[in-house]
Design an enzyme around this catalytic site. Structure first.
Site, PDB file in Angstrom:
ATOM      1  N   ARG A   1      36.970  50.180  38.127  1.00 21.32           N
ATOM      2  CA  ARG A   1      36.610  49.421  36.934  1.00 21.32           C
ATOM      3  C   ARG A   1      36.771  50.328  35.720  1.00 21.32           C
ATOM      4  O   ARG A   1      36.529  51.540  35.825  1.00 21.32           O
ATOM      5  CB  ARG A   1      35.153  48.948  37.015  1.00 21.32           C
ATOM      6  CG  ARG A   1      34.926  47.818  38.001  1.00 21.32           C
ATOM      7  CD  ARG A   1      35.536  46.506  37.491  1.00 21.32           C
ATOM      8  NE  ARG A   1      35.219  45.377  38.350  1.00 21.32           N
ATOM      9  CZ  ARG A   1      36.061  44.821  39.214  1.00 21.32           C
ATOM     10  NH1 ARG A   1      37.275  45.297  39.361  1.00 21.32           N
ATOM     11  NH2 ARG A   1      35.695  43.776  39.921  1.00 21.32           N
TER      12      ARG A   1
ATOM     13  N   HIS B   1      45.347  45.055  35.354  1.00 22.25           N
ATOM     14  CA  HIS B   1      44.292  44.655  36.302  1.00 22.25           C
ATOM     15  C   HIS B   1      44.850  43.627  37.306  1.00 22.25           C
ATOM     16  O   HIS B   1      44.361  42.496  37.403  1.00 22.25           O
ATOM     17  CB  HIS B   1      43.071  44.080  35.567  1.00 22.25           C
ATOM     18  CG  HIS B   1      41.829  44.083  36.411  1.00 22.25           C
ATOM     19  ND1 HIS B   1      40.558  44.272  35.904  1.00 22.25           N
ATOM     20  CD2 HIS B   1      41.657  43.914  37.748  1.00 22.25           C
ATOM     21  CE1 HIS B   1      39.669  44.215  36.885  1.00 22.25           C
ATOM     22  NE2 HIS B   1      40.313  43.994  38.023  1.00 22.25           N
TER      23      HIS B   1
HETATM   24  C1  GLV Z   1      39.233  42.541  41.124  1.00 22.72           C
HETATM   25  O1  GLV Z   1      39.137  43.328  40.239  1.00 22.72           O
HETATM   26  C2  GLV Z   1      38.212  42.341  42.107  1.00 22.72           C
HETATM   27  O2  GLV Z   1      37.106  42.923  41.992  1.00 22.72           O
HETATM   28  O3  GLV Z   1      38.458  41.567  43.048  1.00 22.72           O
END
Ligand code: GLV
Length: 309
Positions: A224, A272
């Site tokens: 993250r 992401h």
């Molecule tokens: C994506 O970032 C997830 O946590 O699945």
């Protein structure tokens, strides 16, 4: 049963609507603006819910993250006091492992240099580095981390893994605690972050940690954004201490135009996208959680809100 999708960034598209319809045609899944009476909503599916929105549904029984991580939901200070569930998708973990492997090979075989050479029309063979000569280390041995570590080990990379408490994982040398992290950082050529975001892991990837990494080592950041202190990474790469980094998650997403990472020659940026739970699996697991919540039975894949995962 009735559910609502609460998200600052996602809309219910056809893929999600049809995945839920295929799983149970009697379920209604709505966007907040389609809800007439908030009291009729039984469950919420959420991704980065805007603060305070989930509490508008007084009879909510469960909140399901559309993702493997739940930090996006636990961040709401007005979160209703109901169970929070995450998605656990074996396919997503395999996709993550492949994505990470690509980045490991990018670093190991110096594709950054080959791209520069092609641009300059230079024919030069870089030294061939083997997998057995490239030690990789995975921070976080949850579902994503364990599969990724095992797939890397299976390809011949000496593989270390950092877990909160000691455990065994076939083919992987597992270390834990502060001392374990020191050992790992001193030995790894590639450090891969797959930790959940919690109070303990926020800001872990900082200048102090980079200083303990081997000179010339590489960071693969798939956790993250707030795990990473971005300016510390830039300093470590610009000084030449780290060879570079692959980043899929950022403090601010989307990564703002003009951010240094976009154009940095030693930093790879992806939006992401490393791996998502599939819509079919989200439908199956969300509805299983909602049914269990309504029936008062144990809810599968519930998270511990204190631990944060
Ligand atoms: C994506 O970032 C997830 O946590 O699945």
């Amino acid at each position: 049963m009735k559910g609502v999708l609460v998200s600052a960034t996602l809309k219910l598209d056809e893929v999600f609507r049809s995945a839920f319809a295929a799983e149970d045609a009697s379920v209604e899944l709505l966007m907040p603006e389609e809800v007439d009476d908030p009291a009729t909503i039984d469950f919420a599916l959420a991704w980065r819910p805007p603060q305070g929105v989930l509490k508008r549904y007084p009879n909510l029984k469960v909140i399901c993250s559309i993702a493997a991580g739940v930090d996006n939901i636990l961040a709401d200070p007005e979160l209703p006091d109901v169970p929070v569930v995450r998605m656990v998708d074996p396919e997503q973990a395999e996709a993550m492992a492949l994505f990470v492997i690509w980045h490991v090979i990018w670093y190991q075989r110096r594709f950054d240099l080959y791209l520069e050479q092609q641009e300059a029309q230079v024919w030069r063979r870089q030294p061939q580095r083997s997998a057995t000569d490239t030690t990789v280390a995975v921070l976080g041995l949850g579902r994503m981390g364990s599969v990724t570590a095992q797939r890397l080990a299976g390809l011949g990379y000496p593989t270390l893994g950092w877990a909160r408490s000691p455990r065994t994982l076939e083919g992987v040398e597992v270390v834990s605690g502060g001392e374990g992290l020191e050992t790992l950082l001193a030995r790894a050529d590639v450090v891969i972050n797959l930790l959940p975001l919690t109070a303990e892991t926020r800001g872990l990837l900082d200048g102090a940690l980079f200083a303990r990494m081997k000179p010339g080592a590489y960071l693969i950041q798939m956790g993250r954004g707030p795990h990473l202190v971005e300016r510390d990474l830039l300093a470590a790469v610009d000084s030449g201490h780290l060879a570079g980094a692959s980043l899929d998650v950022f403090e601010q997403e989307p990564l703002p135009p003009g951010h240094t990472f976009w154009t940095h020659p030693r930093i790879l940026v992806t939006p992401h996208c490393a791996s998502d739970a599939t819509a079919d699996l989200v439908a199956v697991q969300t509805l299983a959680a909602a049914r269990a919540a309504l029936a008062g039975t144990e809810i599968p894949n519930g998270v511990n809100k204190t631990d944060g995962y």
